[in-house]
Design a protein around this motif. Structure first.
Motif, PDB file in Angstrom:
ATOM      1  N   VAL A  61       0.844  -1.205   0.000  1.00 16.32           N
ATOM      2  CA  VAL A  61       0.000   0.000   0.000  1.00 16.32           C
ATOM      3  C   VAL A  61       0.878   1.253   0.000  1.00 16.32           C
ATOM      4  CG1 VAL A  61      -1.672   1.329   1.360  1.00 16.32           C
ATOM      5  CG2 VAL A  61      -1.971  -1.139   1.061  1.00 16.32           C
ATOM      6  N   LEU A  62       1.924   1.258   0.803  1.00 18.06           N
ATOM      7  CA  LEU A  62       2.835   2.397   0.867  1.00 18.06           C
ATOM      8  C   LEU A  62       3.529   2.612  -0.480  1.00 18.06           C
ATOM      9  CD1 LEU A  62       3.955   4.574   2.753  1.00 18.06           C
ATOM     10  CD2 LEU A  62       5.782   2.975   3.377  1.00 18.06           C
ATOM     11  N   ASP A  63       3.932   1.521  -1.126  1.00 16.04           N
ATOM     12  CA  ASP A  63       4.572   1.608  -2.438  1.00 16.04           C
ATOM     13  C   ASP A  63       3.619   2.225  -3.460  1.00 16.04           C
ATOM     14  OD1 ASP A  63       6.879   0.794  -4.263  1.00 16.04           O
ATOM     15  OD2 ASP A  63       5.176  -0.208  -5.221  1.00 16.04           O
ATOM     16  N   ALA A  64       2.365   1.787  -3.455  1.00 19.42           N
ATOM     17  CA  ALA A  64       1.372   2.331  -4.390  1.00 19.42           C
ATOM     18  C   ALA A  64       1.127   3.815  -4.109  1.00 19.42           C
ATOM     19  CB  ALA A  64       0.061   1.553  -4.286  1.00 19.42           C
ATOM     20  N   ALA A  65       1.061   4.184  -2.841  1.00 18.12           N
ATOM     21  CA  ALA A  65       0.846   5.589  -2.483  1.00 18.12           C
ATOM     22  C   ALA A  65       2.039   6.439  -2.929  1.00 18.12           C
ATOM     23  CB  ALA A  65       0.627   5.727  -0.980  1.00 18.12           C
ATOM     24  N   ALA A  66       3.243   5.927  -2.748  1.00 19.46           N
ATOM     25  CA  ALA A  66       4.435   6.673  -3.165  1.00 19.46           C
ATOM     26  C   ALA A  66       4.479   6.821  -4.688  1.00 19.46           C
ATOM     27  CB  ALA A  66       5.696   5.973  -2.656  1.00 19.46           C
ATOM     28  N   SER A  67       4.087   5.776  -5.416  1.00 16.93           N
ATOM     29  CA  SER A  67       4.034   5.860  -6.879  1.00 16.93           C
ATOM     30  C   SER A  67       3.042   6.921  -7.328  1.00 16.93           C
ATOM     31  CB  SER A  67       3.653   4.510  -7.489  1.00 16.93           C
ATOM     32  OG  SER A  67       4.672   3.561  -7.251  1.00 16.93           O
ATOM     33  N   THR A  68       1.895   6.954  -6.670  1.00 16.41           N
ATOM     34  CA  THR A  68       0.871   7.954  -6.987  1.00 16.41           C
ATOM     35  C   THR A  68       1.381   9.354  -6.681  1.00 16.41           C
ATOM     36  OG1 THR A  68      -0.896   6.367  -6.569  1.00 16.41           O
ATOM     37  CG2 THR A  68      -1.489   8.705  -6.490  1.00 16.41           C
ATOM     38  N   LEU A  69       2.044   9.510  -5.563  1.00  5.99           N
ATOM     39  CA  LEU A  69       2.546  10.825  -5.161  1.00  5.99           C
ATOM     40  C   LEU A  69       3.612  11.338  -6.127  1.00  5.99           C
ATOM     41  CD1 LEU A  69       2.574  13.199  -3.242  1.00  5.99           C
ATOM     42  CD2 LEU A  69       4.138  11.910  -1.764  1.00  5.99           C
ATOM     43  N   VAL A  70       4.554  10.488  -6.527  1.00  9.42           N
ATOM     44  CA  VAL A  70       5.596  10.966  -7.447  1.00  9.42           C
ATOM     45  C   VAL A  70       4.987  11.319  -8.800  1.00  9.42           C
ATOM     46  CG1 VAL A  70       6.432   8.749  -8.406  1.00  9.42           C
ATOM     47  CG2 VAL A  70       8.010  10.671  -8.128  1.00  9.42           C
ATOM     48  N   GLU A  71       3.968  10.588  -9.222  1.00 10.47           N
ATOM     49  CA  GLU A  71       3.275  10.928 -10.470  1.00 10.47           C
ATOM     50  C   GLU A  71       2.565  12.278 -10.334  1.00 10.47           C
ATOM     51  OE1 GLU A  71       2.332  10.616 -14.362  1.00 10.47           O
ATOM     52  OE2 GLU A  71       3.535   9.128 -13.302  1.00 10.47           O
ATOM     53  N   GLN A  72       1.959  12.531  -9.191  1.00 11.85           N
ATOM     54  CA  GLN A  72       1.302  13.824  -8.954  1.00 11.85           C
ATOM     55  C   GLN A  72       2.329  14.962  -8.937  1.00 11.85           C
ATOM     56  OE1 GLN A  72      -0.914  13.033  -5.365  1.00 11.85           O
ATOM     57  NE2 GLN A  72      -2.771  12.537  -6.513  1.00 11.85           N
ATOM     58  N   LEU A  73       3.499  14.705  -8.374  1.00 11.47           N
ATOM     59  CA  LEU A  73       4.554  15.719  -8.381  1.00 11.47           C
ATOM     60  C   LEU A  73       5.015  16.009  -9.810  1.00 11.47           C
ATOM     61  CD1 LEU A  73       6.731  14.666  -5.319  1.00 11.47           C
ATOM     62  CD2 LEU A  73       5.361  16.747  -5.556  1.00 11.47           C
ATOM     63  N   ALA A  74       5.140  14.964 -10.618  1.00 13.51           N
ATOM     64  CA  ALA A  74       5.519  15.161 -12.019  1.00 13.51           C
ATOM     65  C   ALA A  74       4.448  15.967 -12.755  1.00 13.51           C
ATOM     66  CB  ALA A  74       5.757  13.815 -12.700  1.00 13.51           C
ATOM     67  N   ASN A  75       3.186  15.667 -12.493  1.00 11.98           N
ATOM     68  CA  ASN A  75       2.087  16.437 -13.095  1.00 11.98           C
ATOM     69  C   ASN A  75       2.161  17.901 -12.678  1.00 11.98           C
ATOM     70  OD1 ASN A  75       1.001  14.201 -14.374  1.00 11.98           O
ATOM     71  ND2 ASN A  75      -0.516  13.814 -12.775  1.00 11.98           N
ATOM     72  N   ALA A  76       2.417  18.148 -11.399  1.00 16.36           N
ATOM     73  CA  ALA A  76       2.489  19.518 -10.894  1.00 16.36           C
ATOM     74  C   ALA A  76       3.661  20.275 -11.527  1.00 16.36           C
ATOM     75  CB  ALA A  76       2.614  19.514  -9.367  1.00 16.36           C
ATOM     76  N   LEU A  77       4.814  19.619 -11.653  1.00 17.66           N
ATOM     77  CA  LEU A  77       5.965  20.261 -12.273  1.00 17.66           C
ATOM     78  C   LEU A  77       5.684  20.559 -13.741  1.00 17.66           C
ATOM     79  CD1 LEU A  77       8.884  21.262 -12.093  1.00 17.66           C
ATOM     80  CD2 LEU A  77       9.617  18.910 -12.610  1.00 17.66           C
ATOM     81  N   GLU A  78       5.085  19.610 -14.434  1.00 21.18           N
ATOM     82  CA  GLU A  78       4.721  19.827 -15.840  1.00 21.18           C
ATOM     83  C   GLU A  78       3.746  21.005 -15.965  1.00 21.18           C
ATOM     84  OE1 GLU A  78       2.295  17.613 -19.451  1.00 21.18           O
ATOM     85  OE2 GLU A  78       2.944  16.414 -17.736  1.00 21.18           O
ATOM     86  N   ASN A  79       2.737  21.049 -15.119  1.00 24.96           N
ATOM     87  CA  ASN A  79       1.753  22.136 -15.167  1.00 24.96           C
ATOM     88  C   ASN A  79       2.381  23.488 -14.839  1.00 24.96           C
ATOM     89  OD1 ASN A  79      -0.312  20.410 -15.931  1.00 24.96           O
ATOM     90  ND2 ASN A  79      -0.957  20.037 -13.816  1.00 24.96           N
TER      91      ASN A  79
END
Length: 175
Positions: A61-79
């Motif tokens: 669960v922690l691994d999945a949450a971390a994967s989601t978070l890094v993807e959200q950070l990438a989205n935020a940086l792109e935006n």
């Protein structure tokens, strides 16, 4: 702690990184490239190792949450970068990462070096082209003075084409 790195380069300087047809198609019409990297940092890797060693279910669960978070950070940086470029009257494609389509993951060490991601964000690439810390993303966006969409990689060059459930359902991700 989350960290990021960004570098803008003229399209002609990107040539050493552009192995494969898919990344070239994605950048078609662009006169500039934007190299991006984000990471959650080494602390997350340690937390994941500890969680997996003590409670596998929690670790997953922690691994999945971390994967989601890094993807959200990438989205935020792109935006964020998209908004900065829009103020200059420029347009940005979406992200395209080493390993997508036929863009080989083997460009990862050069990508990290060109971006100076080690110094800027603490991201390195191993000899086998794996990013460290583990919850890290590198990507390239194209930029132009006119609207550009980029082109998603297709099923023909995807490493998962033989086992992809989306393709089998007739709903490929590159539509």
């Amino acid at each position: 702690a989350p960290r990021a790195a960004v570098r803008r380069l003229p399209a002609d300087r990107l040539a050493p990184l552009l192995a494969g047809r898919d990344i070239a198609a994605h950048l078609q019409g662009c006169d500039e490239g934007l190299l991006l990297a984000v990471t959650l940092g080494a602390g997350v890797d340690g937390a994941l190792r500890r969680a997996m060693a003590t409670d596998m279910a929690y670790g997953v669960v922690l691994d999945a949450a971390a994967s989601t978070l890094v993807e959200q950070l990438a989205n935020a940086l792109e935006n964020e970068q998209r908004a900065l470029l829009e103020r200059e009257g420029r347009y940005l494609t979406g992200r395209f990462s080493p390993g997508y389509g036929d863009w080989p993951i083997t460009v990862q060490p050069a990508f990290v070096q060109w971006l100076d991601a080690g110094r800027q964000a603490g991201i390195c690439s191993t000899a086998s082209c794996v990013l460290t810390p583990g919850k890290s993303i590198t990507a390239l966006c194209g930029a132009a003075d006119h609207p550009v969409k980029g082109k998603l990689a297709g099923c023909a060059t995807c490493a998962l084409r033989d086992t992809c459930t989306k393709r089998k359902e007739g709903k490929p991700c590159a539509q």
